[in-house]
Design a protein around this motif. Structure first.
Motif, short mmCIF file in Angstrom:
data_model
loop_
_atom_site.label_atom_id
_atom_site.label_comp_id
_atom_site.label_asym_id
_atom_site.label_seq_id
_atom_site.Cartn_x
_atom_site.Cartn_y
_atom_site.Cartn_z
N ILE A 128 0.86 -1.18 0.00
CA ILE A 128 0.00 0.00 0.00
C ILE A 128 0.90 1.24 0.00
N CYS A 129 0.78 2.05 -1.04
CA CYS A 129 1.58 3.26 -1.17
C CYS A 129 0.66 4.48 -1.07
N LEU A 130 0.90 5.29 -0.05
CA LEU A 130 0.04 6.44 0.22
C LEU A 130 0.81 7.74 0.02
N GLN A 131 0.21 8.67 -0.69
CA GLN A 131 0.75 10.02 -0.81
C GLN A 131 -0.16 10.95 -0.01
N GLU A 132 0.42 12.09 0.44
CA GLU A 132 -0.27 13.02 1.35
C GLU A 132 -0.73 12.29 2.61
N TYR A 133 0.13 11.41 3.10
CA TYR A 133 -0.09 10.70 4.36
C TYR A 133 0.03 11.70 5.50
N TYR A 134 -0.89 11.63 6.46
CA TYR A 134 -0.95 12.67 7.48
C TYR A 134 -1.51 12.11 8.78
N TRP A 135 -0.95 12.57 9.86
CA TRP A 135 -1.58 12.33 11.16
C TRP A 135 -1.48 13.61 12.00
N GLY A 136 -2.51 13.83 12.79
CA GLY A 136 -2.55 14.97 13.70
C GLY A 136 -3.08 14.47 15.03
N SER A 137 -2.36 14.72 16.09
CA SER A 137 -2.64 14.05 17.37
C SER A 137 -4.05 14.30 17.89
N LYS A 138 -4.68 15.41 17.51
CA LYS A 138 -6.02 15.71 18.02
C LYS A 138 -7.08 14.80 17.40
N LYS A 139 -6.84 14.32 16.16
CA LYS A 139 -7.84 13.49 15.48
C LYS A 139 -7.32 12.09 15.16
N LEU A 140 -6.03 11.99 14.92
CA LEU A 140 -5.43 10.69 14.56
C LEU A 140 -3.97 10.74 14.99
N SER A 141 -3.61 9.96 15.99
CA SER A 141 -2.23 9.96 16.47
C SER A 141 -1.35 9.13 15.55
N GLU A 142 -0.03 9.25 15.74
CA GLU A 142 0.91 8.48 14.92
C GLU A 142 0.71 6.99 15.13
N ASP A 143 0.55 6.57 16.36
CA ASP A 143 0.35 5.14 16.64
C ASP A 143 -0.95 4.63 16.02
N GLN A 144 -2.01 5.43 16.09
CA GLN A 144 -3.28 5.04 15.49
C GLN A 144 -3.15 4.93 13.97
N ALA A 145 -2.40 5.85 13.36
CA ALA A 145 -2.21 5.81 11.91
C ALA A 145 -1.47 4.54 11.50
N LEU A 146 -0.45 4.15 12.26
CA LEU A 146 0.31 2.94 11.96
C LEU A 146 -0.56 1.69 12.15
N ALA A 147 -1.42 1.72 13.14
CA ALA A 147 -2.27 0.56 13.44
C ALA A 147 -3.35 0.35 12.40
N LEU A 148 -3.68 1.39 11.63
CA LEU A 148 -4.73 1.27 10.62
C LEU A 148 -4.43 0.16 9.62
N PHE A 149 -3.15 0.03 9.23
CA PHE A 149 -2.78 -0.91 8.19
C PHE A 149 -2.06 -2.14 8.74
N ASP A 150 -1.48 -2.02 9.93
CA ASP A 150 -0.89 -3.16 10.63
C ASP A 150 0.03 -3.98 9.73
N MET A 151 1.01 -3.29 9.11
CA MET A 151 1.97 -3.93 8.22
C MET A 151 3.35 -3.35 8.51
N ASN A 152 4.36 -3.94 7.89
CA ASN A 152 5.67 -3.32 7.89
C ASN A 152 5.55 -1.96 7.21
N SER A 153 6.26 -0.97 7.71
CA SER A 153 6.06 0.38 7.18
C SER A 153 7.37 1.09 6.87
#
Length: 353
Positions: free
Chosen positions: A132-157
């Motif tokens: 999965i290749c994502l462009q304009e990948y973004y996380w903001g702690s108020k709505k989506l934290s870094e850990d939550q963003a990584l957990a969305l896909f649960d793969m090597n990153s």
């Protein structure tokens, strides 16, 4: 009237010939020609109309648009693949790659729509993509934290951030079920656009995936409203807006040419089979596309069908791609019409030959 039509026919034939030339000319040297290339579908349509008109009139002048169209006939299939030209296969793929400009998951404050990160993650899982290749990948702690963003896909990153802080980050990300054996970034200067490469171990093979977001035009909402709705206050405002958009387009063309040349030079030195995917911000009739397809196949041309525009707003072209070296066989290509972003995703399936 006849003489006027003959002159117009010749001018549009010359315009179409110049559009063919535009893909070979680096926009850094002559950017105006790239504008002619952008008009290729329009120029082709007008020449086709003249072709039909002169045939109906039974005039030998039909040879002008006919010969002009034939000279560049191979370019037509960069835009459309007819059902009988599709080479889709039912073989079980070894690689299924999803590339998607996710538009910051719509987490920006001015969005009047709900965030899309859960929808995009569900879509990726439903499609069973193993890269999965994502462009304009973004996380903001108020709505989506870094850990939550990584957990969305649960793969090597492999993630590289163009803009990074403790509370939010913006960049480009590759997720995969395959082991990552090496990774890196091609640095683009003075821009938030980026390109990363990730080497993956697939059984006994190693492949490299380039995930790219090439230079954006950076149109603002006012620019988009002008292009979509011709919103302007007066004639002076119209001229100012046109000049402003033209300047942005020129700068983007020149930067994108530099970036694609860097990517090409990096790619030809790679000892592994490669896949290059992402948001190129350029049409199939461009220096960018022509440069990369010197060495690579276009998955849409190998296994796609129909028209496949990938930007959902005013730009009616493919600007998102999956290109691959000859070591892969493309067995399927699709661009699902899901509306989780201002882009549509592109999905390609491959076997390694």
């Amino acid at each position: 009237l006849h003489r006027t039509l003959v002159i117009i026919c010749i001018l549009f034939a010359i315009g179409l010939l110049l559009s063919y030339l535009s893909v070979y000319i680096n926009p850094e040297k002559f950017w105006i020609l790239a504008l002619v290339g952008l008009a290729y579908p329009f120029l082709l349509t007008i020449n086709a109309i003249f072709l039909v008109y002169w045939i109906i009139r039974w005039k030998k002048l039909f040879l002008i648009p006919l010969i002009t169209i034939i000279i560049g006939a191979n370019h037509i299939f960069n835009f459309v693949q007819l059902p009988f030209t599709s080479k889709a296969d039912t073989t079980k793929p070894e690689i299924k790659l999803l590339s998607y400009n996710v538009n910051l998951f719509r987490l920006y404050s001015w969005s009047n729509q709900s965030p899309t990160f859960n929808s995009i993650a569900s879509f990726a899982k439903k499609n069973k993509a193993n890269i999965i290749c994502l462009q304009e990948y973004y996380w903001g702690s108020k709505k989506l934290s870094e850990d939550q963003a990584l957990a969305l896909f649960d793969m090597n990153s492999h993630i590289e951030y163009s803009l990074h802080s403790l509370s939010r980050s913006y960049g480009i990300a590759t997720f995969t079920k395959f082991p990552i054996v090496n990774k890196g970034e091609i640095k683009f200067e003075n821009t938030a656009n980026a390109c990363i490469y990730t080497d993956l171990k697939i059984d006994n093979d190693t492949i490299r995936v380039y995930n790219c977001h090439l230079q954006s035009i950076k149109l603002k909402e006012r620019d988009l409203n002008f292009l979509l709705n011709q919103e302007h206050d007066n004639e002076s405002s119209t001229v100012t807006q046109i000049l402003n958009i033209s300047s942005k387009y020129k700068n983007a063309l020149k930067k994108r040419a530099q970036q694609v040349n860097m990517l090409y030079e990096h790619m030809i030195k790679c000892k592994y089979p490669v896949i290059i995917c992402g948001d190129f911000n350029d049409s199939p009739f461009s220096y960018t596309y022509h440069k990369l397809t010197r060495k690579l196949n276009d998955t849409f041309k190998d296994a796609g069908e129909g028209l496949s525009n990938t930007y959902s707003r005013f730009f009616p072209y493919r600007i998102d791609y999956i290109l691959h070296s000859r070591h892969f066989k493309a067995i399927n290509f699709s661009s699902p019409r899901v509306k989780y972003s201002d882009h549509f995703p592109v999905v390609g399936s491959f076997i390694i030959e």
